[in-house]
Design an enzyme around this catalytic site. Structure first.
Site, PDB file in Angstrom:
ATOM      1  N   GLY A 169       0.775  -1.417   0.216  1.00  0.00           N
ATOM      2  CA  GLY A 169       0.030   0.056   0.034  1.00  0.00           C
ATOM      3  C   GLY A 169       1.534   1.105   0.220  1.00  0.00           C
ATOM      4  O   GLY A 169       1.583   1.090  -0.690  1.00  0.00           O
ATOM      5  N   GLY A 170       0.245   2.500   0.701  1.00  0.00           N
ATOM      6  CA  GLY A 170       1.688   3.327   1.357  1.00  0.00           C
ATOM      7  C   GLY A 170       2.395   4.132   1.179  1.00  0.00           C
ATOM      8  O   GLY A 170       3.477   4.346   1.210  1.00  0.00           O
ATOM      9  N   GLY A 404      23.441   8.787 -32.404  1.00  0.00           N
ATOM     10  CA  GLY A 404      23.050   8.817 -31.520  1.00  0.00           C
ATOM     11  C   GLY A 404      23.526   8.857 -30.089  1.00  0.00           C
ATOM     12  O   GLY A 404      24.039   9.786 -28.633  1.00  0.00           O
ATOM     13  N   ALA A 405      23.744   7.630 -29.932  1.00  0.00           N
ATOM     14  CA  ALA A 405      24.255   6.921 -28.715  1.00  0.00           C
ATOM     15  C   ALA A 405      25.576   7.022 -28.034  1.00  0.00           C
ATOM     16  O   ALA A 405      25.568   6.885 -26.984  1.00  0.00           O
ATOM     17  CB  ALA A 405      24.280   5.048 -28.813  1.00  0.00           C
TER      18      ALA A 405
END
Length: 510
Positions: A169-170, A404-405
């Protein structure tokens, strides 16, 4: 006076027993240590100073006033790890299942506030059933108070979470905002909603281990950084990690004695890269040969194995390492590896840890699943992380640095300080075969011509000298001298200062 002292000792003994002997025995039967045993193992012997041992909850609903154990399910305080100050909390599953109440949260918040004020790491040992249902919204408010402190501490002090039981949960969001998360195999779980709720809502049948166990979070989700066999091993590894990190963002990491020559020559590195450009090799071999005493602390070892992240020491000083791994996906960057490396680079930059980048990357992984999954934005995270980093950065290109790498992997254009290349390095827009087929499309039917064009392209670009001629590579070095060159580079950068334009904060492409 004697009566008062005896009363104090009686109260302390009751607090140390947590939920009682029966529940302690049940904890041991599950193969888990108690909250206090964990604290004793984590900290230097005799260094623990406890806070709020006698705090109790304030709930009067559902008969809760009849049960008010001292400490309210969490042990908090401070101590030392190898003589260095740390703050910590350790949730006690023997008291109301370690559930978080209003006062439980206040205890955690108190030591987090002290950690921020005094500039020391905070370590959270999580073993909790979640919010204490009997307290309703007061418990939820307690979680939010803890979350706010996680956010304030981020980038100011190192935050480490150790999951040693359920975390549901939280409760999962506090660890999620910390810098490192460690889990214990077969006894720790993290999920927003448990298996029962999943079955009710989506009709999926899944076990707790499949849904949120250590294997799931270290291999699939990347929520956790590592998983260990038992509580003892996990706490020993936390001690080892803390030793590599600075106390806060205004201090340097500790300098440790080293017994390894910074100018050590490694002739075996001359033959690390195979003759065939498509043959893989293990980049970890290079990392181990660069590190003091061959010691490498890997982060997220089982997730996105096409990139390797972790810490080494060079001349006794911590260095963060990011390295493409040719053994997996040929070292391509993809969504997962970009996210993994970007987070690691940002952590190193926040805490003044220099970054060593070892490059052998043929590009970004192509395919519809990558494009549909947002590889553009995820790849931009790594680009952004390197581009905003102001710590000392040294880059070594061992083989491929394509497209681009090449730019993304700590290139000179992203303010890397020293960019070295081995003679085997190839810096180009793409591989020779693909480039030739685009440039000489008219000759595609003639195999001999294509072979000649490919050979010409390789002669022109399959080396580091074109980039070196333009100053994008500072020096082409002999592989055997890499440790010496890297050590000297970092030594020369110890007083590096970078002034950047004022901003409230950046807007990284999340």
């Amino acid at each position: 006076m004697k009566d008062i002292l005896e009363q104090l000792e009686t109260r302390r003994e009751a607090a140390r027993m947590g939920g009682g002997q029966k529940r302690i025995d049940a904890q041991h039967a599950r193969g888990k240590l108690t909250a206090r045993e964990r604290v004793d193992l984590l900290l230097d012997e005799g260094s623990f100073e406890e806070f709020d041992m006698f705090v109790t909850h304030r709930c009067t609903d559902f008969g809760m006033e009849q049960q008010k154990p001292a400490g309210d399910g969490v042990v908090t305080g401070w101590g030392t790890i190898n003589g260095r100050l740390v703050y910590l909390f350790s949730q006690d599953f023997t008291v109301f299942g370690g559930s978080l109440s209003e006062t439980h949260a206040q205890k955690i918040c108190k030591i987090m506030d002290m950690a921020i004020q005094n500039g020391a790491p905070v370590i959270g040992i999580n073993d909790s059933g979640g919010a204490r249902i009997q307290e309703g919204v007061a418990s939820l408010a307690g979680y939010a108070e803890v979350f706010q402190r996680n956010i304030e501490a981020s980038g100011v002090i190192p935050q480490i979470s150790v999951i040693m039981g359920p975390c549901a949960g939280g409760a999962v969001y506090s660890p999620a905002m910390t810098d490192f998360i460690f889990m214990v195999k077969d006894s720790s779980y993290m999920f927003v909603t448990g298996p029962d709720v999943v079955k009710t809502v989506t009709n999926e049948v899944v076990t707790a281990e499949e849904l949120g166990g250590a294997s799931t979070h270290t291999r699939k989700s990347s929520v956790a950084d590592a998983a260990f066999e038992n509580d003892v091993e996990a706490l020993a590894e936390v001690r080892r990690l803390v030793d590599l990190l600075p106390a806060n963002n205004r201090e340097k990491p500790p300098v440790r004695p080293f017994f390894d020559d910074p100018e050590r020559i490694e002739p075996s590195l001359d033959t690390l890269v195979p003759e065939n450009a498509n043959t893989p090799y293990d980049m970890k071999e290079l990392i181990l040969k660069l590190a003091d005493e061959g010691d490498f602390y890997e982060i997220q070892e089982n997730f996105a194995k096409n990139i390797v992240t972790g810490f080494i020491r060079i001349e006794g000083r911590s260095v963060g390492v990011v390295a493409n791994q040719p053994m997996v996906l040929a070292g391509c960057l993809d969504i997962d590896s970009s996210r993994k490396a970007a987070r690691f680079v940002r952590f190193c930059d926040a805490f003044e840890i220099p970054i060593l980048t070892l490059v052998d990357v043929p590009g970004f992984l192509p395919g519809t699943s990558q494009e549909f999954g947002g590889v553009i934005k995820h790849g931009a995270k790594l680009l952004f992380a390197y581009g905003e980093a102001t710590v000392p950065m040294v880059t070594v290109i061992t083989r491929k640095a394509y497209g681009g790498a090449y730019d993304v992997m700590a290139s000179k254009h992203l303010r890397s300080d020293f960019n070295y290349a081995w003679p085997t390095a190839e810096v180009a827009v793409m591989g020779a075969k693909g480039a030739t087929e685009i440039i000489h499309r008219a000759d595609l039917g003639d195999a001999d011509k294509i072979a000649k064009h490919t050979a010409d392209y390789e002669a022109r670009f399959a080396n580091p000298f074109v980039a070196a001629e333009r100053g994008f590579i500072d020096e082409v070095i002999q592989p055997r001298t890499t440790r010496k060159r890297v050590a000297r580079a970092f030594a020369s950068l110890r007083n590096k200062k970078v002034v950047t334009p004022w901003k409230k904060h950046d807007n990284i492409p999340l």
